[in-house]
Enzyme design. Structure first.
Site, PDB file in Angstrom:
ATOM      1  N   ARG A 235      -0.808  -6.472   3.829  1.00 52.08           N
ATOM      2  CA  ARG A 235       0.108  -5.528   3.188  1.00 52.08           C
ATOM      3  C   ARG A 235       0.789  -6.205   2.008  1.00 52.08           C
ATOM      4  NH1 ARG A 235      -2.427  -2.199   5.117  1.00 52.08           N
ATOM      5  NH2 ARG A 235      -1.847  -0.448   6.465  1.00 52.08           N
ATOM      6  N   ASP A 259      -5.885  -7.674  -2.295  1.00 49.32           N
ATOM      7  CA  ASP A 259      -6.367  -6.304  -2.069  1.00 49.32           C
ATOM      8  C   ASP A 259      -5.195  -5.341  -1.918  1.00 49.32           C
ATOM      9  OD1 ASP A 259      -8.508  -4.394  -1.505  1.00 49.32           O
ATOM     10  OD2 ASP A 259      -7.659  -4.316   0.524  1.00 49.32           O
ATOM     11  N   GLU A 264       2.037  -0.968  -4.736  1.00 52.44           N
ATOM     12  CA  GLU A 264       0.666  -0.663  -5.181  1.00 52.44           C
ATOM     13  C   GLU A 264       0.464   0.824  -5.464  1.00 52.44           C
ATOM     14  OE1 GLU A 264      -1.353  -2.215  -1.700  1.00 52.44           O
ATOM     15  OE2 GLU A 264      -1.768  -0.206  -0.949  1.00 52.44           O
ATOM     16  N   HIS A 297      -6.869  -1.936  -2.656  1.00 52.87           N
ATOM     17  CA  HIS A 297      -6.733  -1.654  -1.212  1.00 52.87           C
ATOM     18  C   HIS A 297      -8.052  -1.070  -0.683  1.00 52.87           C
ATOM     19  CE1 HIS A 297      -3.486  -0.810   2.040  1.00 52.87           C
ATOM     20  NE2 HIS A 297      -4.660  -1.030   2.611  1.00 52.87           N
TER      21      HIS A 297
HETATM   22  P1  NAD Z   1      -4.066  -6.864  14.917  1.00 54.58           P
HETATM   23  O1  NAD Z   1      -2.917  -6.120  15.503  1.00 54.58           O
HETATM   24  O2  NAD Z   1      -5.337  -6.907  15.655  1.00 54.58           O
HETATM   25  O3  NAD Z   1      -3.611  -8.365  14.614  1.00 54.58           O
HETATM   26  C1  NAD Z   1      -2.400  -8.705  14.056  1.00 54.58           C
HETATM   27  C2  NAD Z   1      -2.006 -10.069  14.557  1.00 54.58           C
HETATM   28  O4  NAD Z   1      -0.814 -10.462  13.895  1.00 54.58           O
HETATM   29  C3  NAD Z   1      -1.690 -10.101  16.068  1.00 54.58           C
HETATM   30  O5  NAD Z   1      -2.443 -11.125  16.671  1.00 54.58           O
HETATM   31  C4  NAD Z   1      -0.191 -10.375  16.131  1.00 54.58           C
HETATM   32  O6  NAD Z   1       0.169 -11.163  17.267  1.00 54.58           O
HETATM   33  C5  NAD Z   1       0.019 -11.125  14.830  1.00 54.58           C
HETATM   34  N1  NAD Z   1       1.384 -11.104  14.338  1.00 54.58           N
HETATM   35  C6  NAD Z   1       2.268 -10.079  14.303  1.00 54.58           C
HETATM   36  N2  NAD Z   1       3.400 -10.453  13.703  1.00 54.58           N
HETATM   37  C7  NAD Z   1       3.242 -11.747  13.313  1.00 54.58           C
HETATM   38  C8  NAD Z   1       4.056 -12.678  12.639  1.00 54.58           C
HETATM   39  N3  NAD Z   1       5.268 -12.351  12.211  1.00 54.58           N
HETATM   40  N4  NAD Z   1       3.566 -13.919  12.424  1.00 54.58           N
HETATM   41  C9  NAD Z   1       2.336 -14.252  12.854  1.00 54.58           C
HETATM   42  N5  NAD Z   1       1.510 -13.414  13.510  1.00 54.58           N
HETATM   43  C10 NAD Z   1       1.951 -12.172  13.734  1.00 54.58           C
HETATM   44  O7  NAD Z   1      -4.274  -6.260  13.463  1.00 54.58           O
HETATM   45  P2  NAD Z   1      -5.552  -6.374  12.536  1.00 54.58           P
HETATM   46  O8  NAD Z   1      -6.508  -5.308  12.863  1.00 54.58           O
HETATM   47  O9  NAD Z   1      -6.027  -7.782  12.541  1.00 54.58           O
HETATM   48  O10 NAD Z   1      -4.912  -5.984  11.119  1.00 54.58           O
HETATM   49  C11 NAD Z   1      -3.921  -6.779  10.508  1.00 54.58           C
HETATM   50  C12 NAD Z   1      -3.306  -6.022   9.348  1.00 54.58           C
HETATM   51  O11 NAD Z   1      -4.274  -5.845   8.326  1.00 54.58           O
HETATM   52  C13 NAD Z   1      -2.903  -4.574   9.676  1.00 54.58           C
HETATM   53  O12 NAD Z   1      -1.638  -4.511  10.308  1.00 54.58           O
HETATM   54  C14 NAD Z   1      -2.893  -3.913   8.321  1.00 54.58           C
HETATM   55  O13 NAD Z   1      -1.625  -4.069   7.737  1.00 54.58           O
HETATM   56  C15 NAD Z   1      -3.896  -4.741   7.526  1.00 54.58           C
HETATM   57  N6  NAD Z   1      -5.107  -3.969   7.191  1.00 54.58           N
HETATM   58  C16 NAD Z   1      -5.493  -3.910   5.883  1.00 54.58           C
HETATM   59  C17 NAD Z   1      -6.638  -3.218   5.537  1.00 54.58           C
HETATM   60  C18 NAD Z   1      -7.129  -3.165   4.115  1.00 54.58           C
HETATM   61  O14 NAD Z   1      -7.970  -2.314   3.798  1.00 54.58           O
HETATM   62  N7  NAD Z   1      -6.671  -4.021   3.239  1.00 54.58           N
HETATM   63  C19 NAD Z   1      -7.368  -2.558   6.524  1.00 54.58           C
HETATM   64  C20 NAD Z   1      -6.947  -2.650   7.839  1.00 54.58           C
HETATM   65  C21 NAD Z   1      -5.814  -3.365   8.171  1.00 54.58           C
HETATM   66  C1  COI Z   2      -5.323   0.151   7.313  1.00 53.48           C
HETATM   67  O1  COI Z   2      -6.250   0.590   8.026  1.00 53.48           O
HETATM   68  O2  COI Z   2      -4.222  -0.195   7.783  1.00 53.48           O
HETATM   69  C2  COI Z   2      -5.526   0.033   5.883  1.00 53.48           C
HETATM   70  O3  COI Z   2      -4.826  -0.722   5.241  1.00 53.48           O
HETATM   71  C3  COI Z   2      -6.564   0.889   5.226  1.00 53.48           C
HETATM   72  C4  COI Z   2      -5.979   1.861   4.245  1.00 53.48           C
HETATM   73  C5  COI Z   2      -6.975   2.934   3.938  1.00 53.48           C
HETATM   74  C6  COI Z   2      -4.665   2.468   4.667  1.00 53.48           C
END
Ligand code: NAD
Ligand code: COI
Length: 334
Positions: A235, A259, A264, A297
């Site tokens: 994020r 990304d 954004e 993103h």
């Molecule tokens: P997840 O919940 O599987 O993993 C998140 C991890 O972060 C967990 O292991 C948790 O214990 C850890 N965590 C939480 N707070 C923390 C902190 N303060 N310090 C250290 N570790 C901490 O989530 P995920 O599926 O791996 O996704 C992670 C993030 O990626 C999502 O929350 C989302 O914001 C982002 N994301 C971005 C995209 C994109 O297109 N760019 C897509 C999907 C997700």
């Molecule tokens: C998420 O799945 O959290 C993402 O960041 C993807 C986006 C399309 C919102």
């Protein structure tokens, strides 16, 4: 039973048609618009809504859904940071997400951003555009020479680790929760400070909370190695953009793969014609640099991910409407 969906794009329609065929008992209607106070009335008559947006879900939009007796929201993505949980609880909403639509999509994107920076691809691209087919001075670095700090070892972070180990990189990891597999490999360090101290590349894979907004700030950057690369596919608000720009200006930060960016929504999702026309000076500053790669993103944006996002979100919404508890239910009381 009726589900109304917001923000439906053309690339989602084939998967949506498949879902409708498999669920003939559910009436589905949709709009390409996101959920706002203006578009909320479109859902009138539905029992639940399916949504996807990076813009905030405003209280006034939720209040309108409430007025139409809609209490079930299923988002098609992972992150729930654009909801205010107090609003959801006050208005008695059930919320589901798609926690695991394809962690590989995001993990691969993060590792590709690293590789493009290490091999100075944006500089090579510019040279090619100028008909310059020489090597020097664009000499690269290899993954196996890097120590890569993975912040967050959830679904995405763990795939990032697996891919990086395939390249022979040394990985260190930090998470508030220790995953047994990663623990067994002895990859965890005890603090972010220790991760910053050891890493040449830092990649973020944690959710955004109030508590970690701008976790990458001036102080954190000062604790990192000179010439560090920073990758953010989580994020935008995790990074203080001013501090990042200062770090790039001083050379402390060798490059960044971004990304996601703070604010954004002022830029992403629109065609500007050229970088000069971007209406956000900080994002423009970053996007103009050859040692910074900005993507809109789009880490999630693969065929597999889109199919799973549609299928799981609509399945979840149907289960909510049936009064049952899907495995994708978000605990908004936390
Ligand atoms: P997840 O919940 O599987 O993993 C998140 C991890 O972060 C967990 O292991 C948790 O214990 C850890 N965590 C939480 N707070 C923390 C902190 N303060 N310090 C250290 N570790 C901490 O989530 P995920 O599926 O791996 O996704 C992670 C993030 O990626 C999502 O929350 C989302 O914001 C982002 N994301 C971005 C995209 C994109 O297109 N760019 C897509 C999907 C997700
Ligand atoms: C998420 O799945 O959290 C993402 O960041 C993807 C986006 C399309 C919102």
């Amino acid at each position: 039973m009726k589900i109304f969906a917001y923000g439906i794009r053309d690339d989602e329609k084939p998967s949506l048609e498949k879902w409708k065929k498999a669920n003939p008992d559910v009436e589905v209607d949709f709009t390409s618009e996101i959920l706002t106070a203006e578009t909320a009335p479109l859902a009138k008559g539905a029992n639940g809504v399916v949504t996807l947006q990076t813009a905030p879900y405003t209280r006034d939009a939720l209040e309108i859904l409430n007025k139409f007796n809609i209490h079930n929201i299923s988002i098609r993505n992972v992150g729930v940071d654009n909801f205010n949980f107090k609003d959801l609880n006050d208005l008695k909403f059930n919320l589901t997400s798609v926690p695991v639509y394809s962690p590989n999509a995001i993990a691969e994107h993060a590792v590709l951003l690293m590789g493009r920076l290490l091999r100075r691809i944006p500089e090579f691209d510019q040279k090619m555009d100028n008909g310059d087919f020489t090597w020097s001075p664009t000499i690269g670095k290899e993954y196996r020479e890097q120590t890569i700090g993975v912040v967050g070892t959830g679904h995405i972070g763990r795939i990032v680790i697996k891919i990086l180990q395939g390249f022979g990189a040394k990985v260190v990891a930090y998470d508030v929760y220790h995953n047994p597999e990663i623990e067994e490999q002895g990859l965890y360090v005890d603090s972010l400070e220790e991760l910053y101290k050891q890493s040449n590349i830092i990649t973020l894979h944690v959710p955004l909370f109030d508590s970690n907004k701008h976790m990458i700030n001036e102080k954190a950057i000062s604790e990192m190695n000179d010439g560090v690369y920073i990758i953010n596919c989580a994020r935008g608000e995790l990074i203080d953009t001013d501090a990042l720009i200062a770090g790039l200006d001083s050379g402390k930060i060798a490059g960044a793969g971004l990304d996601v960016l703070d604010d954004e929504n002022s830029v992403f999702g629109k065609v500007w014609g050229s970088i000069d026309k971007i209406p956000n000076d900080k994002i423009k500053n970053l996007a103009q640099r050859l040692n910074v790669i900005v993507t809109p993103h789009s880490a999630f944006y693969t065929e597999t991910a889109i199919h799973n996002m549609i299928t799981t979100s609509f399945d979840s919404n149907k289960i909510l409407i049936e009064g049952k508890k899907p495995s994708t239910l978000v605990d908004t009381k936390k």
